[in-house]
Write a protein that holds these residues in place. Structure first.
Motif, PDB file in Angstrom:
ATOM      1  N   GLN A  12     -17.068  87.515  -7.663  1.00 26.89           N
ATOM      2  CA  GLN A  12     -18.407  87.396  -8.230  1.00 26.89           C
ATOM      3  C   GLN A  12     -18.486  86.223  -9.216  1.00 26.89           C
ATOM      4  O   GLN A  12     -19.525  85.569  -9.344  1.00 26.89           O
ATOM      5  N   VAL A  56     -30.649  89.500  -6.483  1.00 31.55           N
ATOM      6  CA  VAL A  56     -29.572  90.201  -7.177  1.00 31.55           C
ATOM      7  C   VAL A  56     -28.352  90.253  -6.267  1.00 31.55           C
ATOM      8  O   VAL A  56     -28.459  90.614  -5.094  1.00 31.55           O
ATOM      9  N   LEU A  58     -25.122  92.217  -5.729  1.00 32.85           N
ATOM     10  CA  LEU A  58     -24.488  93.477  -6.102  1.00 32.85           C
ATOM     11  C   LEU A  58     -22.971  93.351  -6.039  1.00 32.85           C
ATOM     12  O   LEU A  58     -22.440  92.557  -5.261  1.00 32.85           O
ATOM     13  N   VAL A  62     -20.385  98.935  -4.305  1.00 33.12           N
ATOM     14  CA  VAL A  62     -21.542  99.342  -5.107  1.00 33.12           C
ATOM     15  C   VAL A  62     -21.340 100.812  -5.482  1.00 33.12           C
ATOM     16  O   VAL A  62     -21.740 101.711  -4.744  1.00 33.12           O
ATOM     17  N   TRP A  66     -24.085 101.445 -10.231  1.00 33.69           N
ATOM     18  CA  TRP A  66     -25.003 100.347  -9.949  1.00 33.69           C
ATOM     19  C   TRP A  66     -26.253 100.767  -9.178  1.00 33.69           C
ATOM     20  O   TRP A  66     -27.134  99.959  -8.930  1.00 33.69           O
ATOM     21  N   VAL A  69     -29.817 100.005 -10.494  1.00 33.37           N
ATOM     22  CA  VAL A  69     -30.456  98.698 -10.322  1.00 33.37           C
ATOM     23  C   VAL A  69     -31.761  98.846  -9.539  1.00 33.37           C
ATOM     24  O   VAL A  69     -32.756  98.165  -9.820  1.00 33.37           O
ATOM     25  N   LEU A  79     -31.829  91.397  -2.219  1.00 37.64           N
ATOM     26  CA  LEU A  79     -30.502  91.903  -2.559  1.00 37.64           C
ATOM     27  C   LEU A  79     -29.443  91.329  -1.620  1.00 37.64           C
ATOM     28  O   LEU A  79     -29.661  91.199  -0.410  1.00 37.64           O
ATOM     29  N   GLY A  81     -25.119  91.822  -0.833  1.00 36.36           N
ATOM     30  CA  GLY A  81     -23.946  92.639  -1.134  1.00 36.36           C
ATOM     31  C   GLY A  81     -23.251  93.117   0.117  1.00 36.36           C
ATOM     32  O   GLY A  81     -23.700  92.870   1.236  1.00 36.36           O
ATOM     33  N   ILE A  84     -24.520  97.575   1.606  1.00 39.74           N
ATOM     34  CA  ILE A  84     -25.535  97.971   0.627  1.00 39.74           C
ATOM     35  C   ILE A  84     -25.979  99.411   0.892  1.00 39.74           C
ATOM     36  O   ILE A  84     -26.352  99.754   2.022  1.00 39.74           O
ATOM     37  N   PHE A  88     -31.083 101.323  -1.582  1.00 37.15           N
ATOM     38  CA  PHE A  88     -31.767 100.042  -1.685  1.00 37.15           C
ATOM     39  C   PHE A  88     -32.523  99.670  -0.405  1.00 37.15           C
ATOM     40  O   PHE A  88     -32.899  98.521  -0.215  1.00 37.15           O
ATOM     41  N   GLN A  93     -33.029  92.549   2.031  1.00 39.22           N
ATOM     42  CA  GLN A  93     -31.613  92.418   1.714  1.00 39.22           C
ATOM     43  C   GLN A  93     -30.848  91.650   2.782  1.00 39.22           C
ATOM     44  O   GLN A  93     -31.282  91.536   3.932  1.00 39.22           O
TER      45      GLN A  93
END
Length: 265
Positions: A12, A56, A58, A62, A66, A69, A79, A81, A84, A88, A93
């Motif tokens: 990250q 965002v 993530l 996750v 989290w 969020v 989003l 990640g 996910i 969400f 995403q």
């Protein structure tokens, strides 16, 4: 666009740094890497990092921490990640796990990390050793190739006939999972199957000196408690790209995000 990068491992940090260098305004929360993500705005509160953001990133994984969020961002936020959660699902995403190119590059990093873990926990060379790899998916293929190139005798154990045929085509020895007698011969077992296949009964068939490296997602495919009682080295090695190649992995993800945002995801 302002982008929030929250939590996670060193990937990250390098991901955030890649976005900063591309000209994005990046706000971070819970990243212990101010010296890496130069130019990112570190926030003391999650709400501050998320305020006004258009995207965002993530963390991986996750965790429950989290999930909050979802209640702190607008429905227009994008989003990014790995895997996910359904929490969400109402947001636009991009799930890294669904991208073939990312999966391919992540498999390479995972394979190199698996080699590093094997060397770390073993008392013998990989060259000349006998290695059993369970499964023959993307990561297992890269692992098998690298072990073979380092001089190991590699056997692939898979229930899928297609996977066994692929392994044979790639020059590997194969077996139909654990249907063979010579278990005692293996020095290493690399498990990539996300199901409990290395049970007490199977583990008892191996040498007490075997080293088991399990890279399958939680809870893994090995009875770790039984291995501990038998003083067998068994390691659950997760997030290997983040552990051994966070810079490369973070830059890959950062560049994918830049590409997706430029394309108007």
């Amino acid at each position: 666009m302002e982008i929030a990068v929250v939590g996670g491992d060193l990937r990250q940090c390098y991901l955030a740094d890649t976005l900063v260098k591309a000209g994005y305004v990046v706000k971070t929360f819970d990243l212990a890497c101010d010296d890496i993500a130069n130019g990112a705005e570190r926030k003391e509160k999650l709400s501050e990092a998320l305020k006004g953001c258009g995207a965002v990133i993530l963390p991986t994984p996750v965790s429950e921490r989290w999930l909050s969020v979802a209640g702190m961002i607008k429905d227009t936020v994008i989003l990014f990640g790995w895997n996910i959660p359904d929490r969400f699902s109402c947001f636009k995403q991009f799930d890294f796990s669904n991208d073939d190119e990312i999966a391919r590059k992540n498999a390479v990093a995972t394979a190199e990390g698996t080699l590093a873990e094997t060397i770390k926990y073993s008392k013998r060379n990989i060259s000349g050793s006998k290695c059993l790899i369970t499964g023959y998916g993307r990561c297992a293929k890269e692992i098998a190739l690298r072990f073979r190139l380092m001089g190991a005798y590699v056997t692939v154990a898979a229930r899928s006939r297609r996977q066994r045929e692929e392994a044979v085509f790639d020059g590997m020895d194969v077996c139909n999972m654990f249907e063979r007698p010579e278990y005692m011969e293996y020095d290493y077992i690399i498990n990539t199957v996300p199901a409990r296949i290395l049970t007490k009964e199977i583990i008892d068939k191996f040498s007490k000196n075997v080293v088991i490296i399990d890279i399958a997602s939680i809870p893994g495919g090995t009875d770790f408690e039984y291995c501990a009682r038998q003083t067998i080295t068994a390691v659950h090695s997760l997030s290997l790209p983040g552990k051994y190649s966070p810079k490369t992995s973070g830059e890959i993800l950062g560049n994918v995000i830049i590409e997706q945002l430029a394309g108007g995801i």
